[in-house]
Structures are given as structure tokens and as C-alpha cells.
Motif scaffolding. Structure first.
Motif, PDB file in Angstrom:
ATOM      1  N   MET A  54      -4.343   9.605  -7.253  1.00 54.45           N
ATOM      2  CA  MET A  54      -4.518  11.039  -7.457  1.00 54.45           C
ATOM      3  C   MET A  54      -5.778  11.299  -8.278  1.00 54.45           C
ATOM      4  SD  MET A  54      -0.626  12.045  -8.546  1.00 54.45           S
ATOM      5  CE  MET A  54      -0.642  10.837  -9.856  1.00 54.45           C
ATOM      6  N   GLU A  91       0.823  -1.207   0.000  1.00 53.23           N
ATOM      7  CA  GLU A  91       0.000   0.000   0.000  1.00 53.23           C
ATOM      8  C   GLU A  91       0.863   1.265   0.000  1.00 53.23           C
ATOM      9  OE1 GLU A  91      -3.423   2.066   2.784  1.00 53.23           O
ATOM     10  OE2 GLU A  91      -3.156  -0.096   2.876  1.00 53.23           O
ATOM     11  N   LYS A  92       1.994   1.222   0.710  1.00 51.74           N
ATOM     12  CA  LYS A  92       2.876   2.387   0.778  1.00 51.74           C
ATOM     13  C   LYS A  92       3.538   2.706  -0.565  1.00 51.74           C
ATOM     14  CE  LYS A  92       6.847  -0.231   2.511  1.00 51.74           C
ATOM     15  NZ  LYS A  92       7.502  -0.341   1.250  1.00 51.74           N
ATOM     16  N   ASP A  93       3.552   1.749  -1.480  1.00 52.47           N
ATOM     17  CA  ASP A  93       4.167   1.954  -2.792  1.00 52.47           C
ATOM     18  C   ASP A  93       3.155   2.355  -3.865  1.00 52.47           C
ATOM     19  OD1 ASP A  93       6.721   1.316  -1.854  1.00 52.47           O
ATOM     20  OD2 ASP A  93       6.366  -0.825  -2.131  1.00 52.47           O
ATOM     21  N   ALA A  94       1.908   2.590  -3.455  1.00 50.61           N
ATOM     22  CA  ALA A  94       0.858   2.981  -4.405  1.00 50.61           C
ATOM     23  C   ALA A  94       0.437   4.422  -4.131  1.00 50.61           C
ATOM     24  CB  ALA A  94      -0.346   2.064  -4.278  1.00 50.61           C
ATOM     25  N   GLU A  95       0.115   5.129  -5.190  1.00 46.69           N
ATOM     26  CA  GLU A  95      -0.325   6.518  -5.087  1.00 46.69           C
ATOM     27  C   GLU A  95      -1.615   6.678  -5.888  1.00 46.69           C
ATOM     28  OE1 GLU A  95       1.407  10.956  -6.162  1.00 46.69           O
ATOM     29  OE2 GLU A  95       2.595   9.201  -6.639  1.00 46.69           O
ATOM     30  N   ARG A 154      -0.820   5.042  -9.529  1.00 48.52           N
ATOM     31  CA  ARG A 154       0.590   4.926  -9.865  1.00 48.52           C
ATOM     32  C   ARG A 154       1.257   4.075  -8.794  1.00 48.52           C
ATOM     33  NH1 ARG A 154       3.878  10.224 -11.303  1.00 48.52           N
ATOM     34  NH2 ARG A 154       1.977  10.334 -12.492  1.00 48.52           N
ATOM     35  N   GLY A 155       2.165   3.206  -9.208  1.00 47.34           N
ATOM     36  CA  GLY A 155       2.833   2.365  -8.227  1.00 47.34           C
ATOM     37  C   GLY A 155       4.158   1.846  -8.722  1.00 47.34           C
TER      38      GLY A 155
END
Length: 66
Positions: free
Chosen positions: A33, A27-31, A42-43
Motif C-alpha cells: 500500500m 504473493e497472495k498473502d502479501a499486501e 504487510r503479510g
């Protein structure tokens, strides 16, 4: 061939819910917007590689934009 994540959209009177299957992604590597009415996911998937027998170490990163 590009792989697109499976995305489901749901809407109520108070919210829009987006669920995406991002296999292998933390989850921390996904964005996520939203700009000017456009949703962007974006990931980046990262992996550390170490082969003790061959004395090889490396890092692999695969990034994507949906």
C-alpha cells in the motif's frame, strides 16, 4: 528480535520499482500500500500442522507489518 525484509528501490523517468524478499510468503498473502507518501508492506505466513502419531492438528499464523 524483529526481522525486516530486504528491500531494494529503483527509479526511472516513468516508474518506481520496489523489490522485497519476503521469505516463506506467497504473493497472495502479501499486501503493498502507498498512502500519503508512505509505503507499507504487510503479510501473513500460514502453516498447517498435523502430527499423525500424536493425533494433533493445528494452524499457525505469523503476521507482520513493515
Amino acid at each position: 528480535m524483529a526481522r525486516w525484509p530486504r528491500v531494494e528501490l529503483g527509479e526511472s523517468d516513468t516508474e518506481i520499482r520496489i523489490t522485497a524478499e519476503l521469505a516463506g510468503l506467497d504473493e497472495k498473502d502479501a499486501e503493498i500500500m502507498v498512502e500519503e507518501g508512505v509505503l507499507t508492506l504487510r503479510g501473513a505466513q500460514r502453516a498447517e500442522i498435523y502430527d499423525k502419531d500424536r493425533g494433533y492438528a493445528g494452524r499457525r499464523e505469523v503476521a507482520g507489518l513493515v
